[in-house]
Design an enzyme around this catalytic site. Structure first.
Site, short mmCIF file in Angstrom:
data_model
loop_
_atom_site.label_atom_id
_atom_site.label_comp_id
_atom_site.label_asym_id
_atom_site.label_seq_id
_atom_site.Cartn_x
_atom_site.Cartn_y
_atom_site.Cartn_z
N GLU A 11 0.83 -1.21 0.00
CA GLU A 11 0.00 0.00 0.00
C GLU A 11 0.87 1.26 0.00
O GLU A 11 1.79 1.39 0.80
CB GLU A 11 -0.90 -0.03 1.24
N LYS A 18 -9.20 2.30 -2.77
CA LYS A 18 -9.56 1.77 -1.45
C LYS A 18 -10.95 2.25 -1.04
O LYS A 18 -11.25 3.44 -1.13
CB LYS A 18 -8.52 2.20 -0.42
N TYR A 27 -9.08 5.36 12.32
CA TYR A 27 -9.13 5.02 13.74
C TYR A 27 -7.69 4.91 14.23
O TYR A 27 -6.75 4.81 13.43
CB TYR A 27 -9.87 3.69 13.96
N CYS A 60 -5.72 -3.00 2.24
CA CYS A 60 -5.70 -2.95 3.71
C CYS A 60 -7.05 -3.30 4.33
O CYS A 60 -7.50 -4.43 4.23
CB CYS A 60 -5.19 -1.58 4.18
N SER A 101 22.25 5.09 33.82
CA SER A 101 22.10 5.26 35.26
C SER A 101 22.47 4.02 36.04
O SER A 101 22.56 4.06 37.27
CB SER A 101 20.65 5.64 35.58
N ASP A 113 15.99 0.28 32.74
CA ASP A 113 15.48 0.93 31.53
C ASP A 113 16.61 1.40 30.63
O ASP A 113 16.61 1.13 29.42
CB ASP A 113 14.59 2.11 31.92
N SER A 114 17.55 2.14 31.19
CA SER A 114 18.66 2.65 30.36
C SER A 114 19.52 1.50 29.83
O SER A 114 20.05 1.57 28.72
CB SER A 114 19.52 3.64 31.15
N ASN A 145 14.13 17.40 40.66
CA ASN A 145 14.02 17.68 39.23
C ASN A 145 15.18 18.51 38.71
O ASN A 145 15.53 18.41 37.52
CB ASN A 145 12.69 18.39 38.95
N GLU A 164 6.06 4.98 33.36
CA GLU A 164 6.48 6.29 33.84
C GLU A 164 5.80 7.40 33.05
O GLU A 164 5.35 8.40 33.63
CB GLU A 164 7.99 6.41 33.73
#
Length: 581
Positions: A49, A115, A121, A151, A328, A332-333, A409, A438
């Site tokens: 497509e 199409k 959506y 599609c 860190s 996650d890192s 912070n 997070e």
């Protein structure tokens, strides 16, 4: 195996990683496929497509010069398609714009399918740009009836596929640009198999592959026979050229004894036509089809590969070569660093250790061990002097106030400034390391740990982070991400003895709430009936609702769930509706 059926088509599906607006690059990939198709004596070559211009082009569709360039390159493709029949997705301009499939034979543009069921959506906005088609043509290609659609057209039981099959199409060919989220492949396969069985037709599903901004297209193109059985499968998350011989005689025999096609409604507002494209193909002396080995992947393997592909394409398609991220010593890192290395290579990933007075010795050590395991450069930039300078400068203004998240912070924003300075100086793209849990709850600092260009884990819940780390270590055969990183309690380390659990519910509970509220739009009452604690649910819902303004300022990230933050979930920042009740 050679196919000598009297009515058969050798099909070639080109599963391509195209780029929006890269007309020359996209065409170059298509031309290479045409050469390969000729060597294998393919009769019909199929491109996904909007393959000519890339998907989704969004508001580039409002630029007349974009539409014109798209048509110019479609003409170039047609001119290069000698001795072949080709179906290719493009934008048609005919008073209005249409999401279209061009049917080309031996250099001539024979016809166009438009199409009908526009995608509007989730991440899609096709109603903004396109007008729906109103015709269901059947193309006679090599003596075989081929119904072409695009599609979402294939998803409707009484849609174009049904109409085309009743009009004599023995092959239903669907070109698609269907973005990935985990679990979608199983849903998609079941839907396509149902269409094959219900229409007693071979179903060909040609899907795009590659990353485009937040979206990842997984490929996994399919050919299913009239019984819904898979005949051929494209690779996931990789370009591929899938060749298969389609036996129309087998479909005809099945239809003689199967009445499923005659059942259901027969009325339709769409015009049906038959278009002659090419004469019957010579199926003698075709070379054997190369043996394929496209196996299904495990859940965590496919998610990890989606993240790698999305990262690689975003970085390289936007002209970057190297990335930088704060290391860190947390999970996650560590995962972001591993994904970046797998996407770009170890020489193109730089880690920055930015310890403060609150950083544990273990976290500093773990960051160093991870960097050595991955083979990446690690730069140490302690933030203590800068942090103290901030405190000294603000001392008079903050007089007689107690230390709180403000001071926490400040540390995060110092780190954000450091990584952005390196980005500016050396042209490295910054990868923030926050996860979906997070981002959902606002447990992140604007202009601090949220600073960056591309958030790999933006749609990855914290509990899934651990599963992906486990998968990556299993692939390595050892703890490439140290076990000490996995075992330590999650902490931002912005104050003494800080734990994420000081501010958030346990992640195994929180992620259940977030899935129900963010992805499934469940109310507080519904979540409580699921067995979730009401106080925890209300806390999580409040955090999600209060953090919309933060998320609006976060970098783009890869979509891997059914509903990601951003284009998938669009809520007003200013509103008084309590969404959880």
């Amino acid at each position: 195996m050679k196919n000598k059926q009297s009515r058969a088509i050798r099909l070639g599906m080109a599963q391509l990683d195209v780029t929006v607006g890269d007309f020359a690059g996209n065409l170059g990939k298509m031309l290479r496929i045409l050469d390969e198709a000729r060597s294998l004596k393919v009769d019909l070559v199929v491109f996904p497509e909007l393959a000519v211009c890339g998907y989704p082009p969004e508001d580039l569709l409002l630029k007349p010069q974009f539409i014109e360039r798209n048509l110019q390159y479609l003409d170039k493709l047609a001119q290069a398609s000698r001795e072949l029949c080709v179906v290719a997705g493009h934008v048609e301009s005919c008073g209005s714009l249409y999401n279209a499939a061009a049917v080309i034979n031996d250099g001539q543009h024979i016809g166009t399918y438009r199409k009908i069921f526009l995608s509007n959506y989730g991440v899609f906005d096709e109603d903004r740009y396109f007008k729906p088609g109103s015709e269901c043509p059947v193309y006679m290609i090599g003596g075989v009836g081929v119904g072409i659609n695009i599609c979402d057209d294939i998803l409707h039981a009484e849609g174009p596929a049904r109409i085309q099959a009743r009009a004599g199409a023995e092959v239903i060919l669907n070109i698609s640009a269907s973005p990935y989220y985990y679990g979608k492949m199983k849903e998609r396969t079941a839907q396509l198999a149902a269409q094959a069985r219900n229409n007693t037709a071979i179903v060909v599903y040609s899907n795009m592959v590659g990353g485009q901004d937040e979206l990842v297209f997984d490929g996994n193109s399919l050919v299913l026979n009239e019984d819904g059985e898979i005949l051929a499968r494209g690779q996931q998350f990789a370009e591929d050229f899938i060749v298969a011989d389609l036996d129309a005689e087998a479909v005809a025999r099945s239809r003689m004894i199967n009445s499923a096609l005659s059942q259901g409604s027969t009325s339709s507002t769409w015009q049906v036509s038959h278009v002659a494209v090419s004469r019957q193909f010579d199926n003698d002396d075709k070379p054997d089809i190369p043996v394929r080995n496209a196996t299904q992947q495990s859940l965590y393997e496919e998610i990890y590969k989606a993240l790698v592909l999305g990262t690689r394409d975003y970085i390289l398609k936007n002209g970057f070569t190297k990335v930088v991220l704060g290391l860190s010593g947390g999970v996650d890192s560590s995962l972001v660093a591993a994904i970046a290395v797998d996407a770009l290579g170890k020489d193109n990933v730089v880690g920055i250790s930015m310890p403060s007075r609150f950083s544990s010795e273990g976290s500093i050590t773990d960051a160093g061990l991870l960097a050595r395991n991955l083979g990446i450069k690690l730069i140490s930039l302690p933030i203590e002097k800068t942090f103290q300078s901030y405190l000294d400068s603000l001392e008079d203004v903050f007089y007689e106030t107690i230390s709180d998240t403000t001071e926490e912070n400040i540390q995060a924003r110092i780190r954000g400034n450091y990584v952005m300075a390196l980005s500016n100086k050396f042209g490295w793209l910054v990868l923030p390391t926050g996860n979906k849990s997070e981002m959902a709850t606002g447990y992140a600092t604007l202009y601090g740990d949220m600073a960056g260009g591309f958030a790999i884990l933006k749609d990855v819940p914290k509990t899934l982070v651990y599963k992906l780390v486990e998968y990556r270590n299993a692939c390595a055969g050892y703890d490439i991400i140290p076990q000490s990183v996995i075992d330590k309690p999650p902490s931002a380390e912005l104050r003494y003895n800080q734990r994420d659990s000081d501010n958030l519910p346990p992640y195994d509970v929180l992620d259940q709430v977030l899935k129900a509220y963010v992805e499934e739009d469940k109310s507080v009452e519904q979540m409580v009936k699921m067995g979730l604690d009401e106080a925890v649910v209300r806390q999580a819902v409040r955090l999600v609702d209060d953090s919309e303004y933060k998320r609006r300022q976060s970098p783009p990230g890869i979509k891997i769930t059914a509903r990601a933050f951003g284009r998938d979930r669009r809520l007003p920042i200013t509103n008084k509706f309590n969404g959880g009740s």
